[in-house]
Scaffold this active site. Structure first.
Site, PDB file in Angstrom:
ATOM      1  N   SER A  54      31.400  -4.794  35.320  1.00 50.57           N
ATOM      2  CA  SER A  54      31.960  -3.920  34.280  1.00 50.57           C
ATOM      3  C   SER A  54      31.143  -3.884  33.002  1.00 50.57           C
ATOM      4  O   SER A  54      31.410  -3.049  32.129  1.00 50.57           O
ATOM      5  CB  SER A  54      33.387  -4.354  33.955  1.00 50.57           C
ATOM      6  OG  SER A  54      34.243  -4.100  35.056  1.00 50.57           O
ATOM      7  N   GLY A  95      32.616  -8.687  32.350  1.00 46.84           N
ATOM      8  CA  GLY A  95      32.378  -8.167  33.697  1.00 46.84           C
ATOM      9  C   GLY A  95      32.649  -9.259  34.708  1.00 46.84           C
ATOM     10  O   GLY A  95      32.343 -10.431  34.461  1.00 46.84           O
TER      11      GLY A  95
END
Length: 582
Positions: free
Chosen positions: A369, A519
């Site tokens: 992410s 992430g």
């Protein structure tokens, strides 16, 4: 700069190299045990050059196979796991939507984690190996120069098919020189009986005819490469011993007992006259007290030569079994290195000066992410995204949400970044198109710039950054973030401004404002029960006129709390509170 900095980015290689080094020593022990047993049952095997050279090759093969990452699938032992004590998990359960604390806790005492200690140890071993390899090669070069100096000080004769040089020095007759063989004969050899002198010279010429110099050179190369392995030296010594026995056997074959006794007496006389022995693997013929008694015993009572292929086949099978066992019983380093993989990198955005760089910062991993920063920049620059709340993309039941309740709602850019909503990012990249995505990523110089996706699936537009083809290292993350902070990317000012805004900046108690993105991803599965996760936290911190970009990444065990938020919370707790000291 620390000497270990030279090996930055080599941590996984250093870990694998250390395990391969230990594994080849274990393989050497197995090879030595097998050859010792074979020699006890079949004494004549001691004179077989192939057995000892194959033994060396087996040890080297074990080293190389353990070093190869593809061999992890052949390991039988469970992976070695070293817990990550440097990254404590928060007590409360959190999910991907957990936001970072606005204030930092009191600094925890700094300790050297097992990962850091092991990293320094393996890097130190890699450095020590290089130094030892260099020293060993220098010693070989010095020995060769000594032999060349002896040869240049003597007088050439035409008494043999190879260049023969008589030298007035108390040395043993010896043959040396792989490309240009030369035979050194001491002048005191003229005092020996004619039969003795003829047999000694014939012994050296037999080395030349049997190509023993080539065999010995192969053994020297293998021993030099694994100079730290004591069994490589033992095996190479046995190779040299087998070559001496082989030449003794060939020279004395068919000769009467009287000539055998004369030859043995010549060896004893040579040892007495040999005031300056040169014990070197680069030459043949040197007589040593350690081997003389055994050679004389075999001269008087020669062992029966090995007949038929079965003995060699049995020996090869035994060595192959040692190699297979050694490989199968080595612990998996891929899982070990995975549990040790971590990096914390901080760089001054203006000057590029490295402020802190701990761990394997050159190792690439899926951006997960954190790639949403890139998607935001592209989306705002191309006009697909307008502001923090435009466009709102309606949730569709066909979108995959992986049980994230926060993903099953209509989403705008602000909530997309907050909840790391994958399908929203995929909608942006889909509207962008493959060509523009590729051009942006290449123009940004982002990681390996590979947005092709999974092989054969043509899903790069929606999956390349999710445990797929696109990878990036912490070093590359920091370099990319510096371009954002310094506005060096080929995008509009609005793209910079809006991306910074939707990152939900927060100000800590020490006055630093953090712009960051987490992430979470998984490594390629090596074992079916692999339970590890990558955790990322990247961004920049600003206070006054100073900006520091950072990238924090760890691969550790999967827990109730997603890896990304865990890494973020630990970073803000243990690193961000110390920004004023950098």
């Amino acid at each position: 700069m620390s000497i270990f900095a030279i090996f930055t980015g080599l941590e996984p290689l250093a870990l694998r190299f250390a395990l391969a080094s230990a594994g080849c020593v274990a393989a050497g022990l197995g090879v030595w045990a097998v050859t010792t047993l074979c020699r006890r049952w079949l004494p004549a095997i001691a004179a077989q050059r192939s057995v000892w050279l194959l033994g060396q090759c087996t040890v080297v093969a074990a080293f190389l196979l353990i070093l190869l990452p593809q061999s992890e699938r052949l390991r039988m032992l469970p992976p070695i796991d070293i817990e990550n004590y440097a990254m404590p998990a928060p007590a409360a359960r959190a999910d991907a939507s957990t936001t970072a604390p606005a204030t930092a806790a009191k600094d925890a005492p700094t300790t050297i984690s097992p990962q850091t200690l092991l990293t320094y140890t393996t890097q130190g071993w890699l450095l020590l190996y290089a130094l030892g390899l260099g020293y060993t090669m220098i010693q070989l070069l010095r020995t060769r120069r000594t032999l060349d100096a002896l040869a240049s000080a003597g007088n050439r004769t035409n008494a043999a098919p190879v260049h023969t040089i008589e030298i007035d020095a108390p040395i043993s007759p010896m043959l040396f020189g792989l490309l240009r063989p030369r035979l050194l004969l001491p002048l005191h050899l003229r005092g020996f009986d004619e039969d003795q002198r003829q047999m000694i010279v014939e012994h050296e010429l037999t080395h030349w005819r049997r190509h023993d110099l080539q065999w010995a050179s192969a053994g020297i190369v293998l021993q030099t490469l694994l100079w730290f392995n004591p069994f490589m030296r033992l095996l190479r010594n046995q190779l040299s011993w087998a070559q001496e026995l082989g030449c003794d056997r060939d020279v004395l074959q068919g000769r009467p007992q009287a000539q055998r006794k004369a030859y043995a007496a010549a060896l004893i006389a040579q040892l007495k006259l040999q005031q300056t022995p040169i014990a070197t693997a680069l030459a043949f013929g040197h007589v040593t007290p350690d081997t003389l008694a055994d050679r004389i015993a075999l001269i008087r009572t020669p062992a029966k030569a090995l007949r038929g292929p079965w003995t060699r086949i049995a020996t090869l099978a035994a060595l192959a079994a040692v190699l297979a066992t050694s490989l199968a019983l080595q612990p998996s380093l891929a899982s070990q290195s995975a549990s040790l993989l971590s990096c914390t990198a901080l760089v001054d955005a203006a000057t590029g000066q490295s402020l802190r760089r701990d761990g394997q910062c050159g190792e690439r991993a899926t951006p997960a992410s954190t790639f949403n920063i890139v998607v935001a920049l592209m989306g705002y620059d191309s006009g697909i995204l307008a502001d923090e709340h435009t466009p709102v993309i309606k949730y569709q039941p066909s979108y995959r949400t992986w049980d994230h309740a926060d993903w099953r709602i209509d989403t705008d850019p602000s909530s997309w970044i907050k909840y790391s909503n994958l399908w929203y990012a995929q909608q942006v990249t889909t509207r962008l198109g493959e060509d523009k995505l590729r051009r942006y990523v290449r123009g940004f110089g982002y990681g390996n710039q590979d947005v092709s996706g999974d092989a054969g699936k043509h899903n790069g537009l929606t999956q390349s950054w999710v445990e797929s083809s696109l990878t990036i290292s912490p070093d590359e993350q920091v370099a990319f973030l510096r371009k954002i902070v310094n506005r060096q990317l080929p995008i509009s000012a609005k793209a910079y401004d809006m991306t910074s805004r939707i990152l939900h900046p927060q100000t800590l108690a020490n006055g630093w404002t953090i712009y960051g993105k987490t992430g979470t991803g998984s490594p390629p599965l090596i074992n079916s029960d692999d339970d590890r996760q990558y955790g990322w936290y990247v961004g920049w911190a600003t206070k006054g006129s100073r900006t520091i970009v950072f990238a924090n990444m760890t691969l550790d065990h999967r827990q109730d709390v997603f890896a990304g938020p865990r890494i973020r919370d630990a970073f803000l707790r243990n690193v961000a509170t110390q920004l004023d000291t950098l």
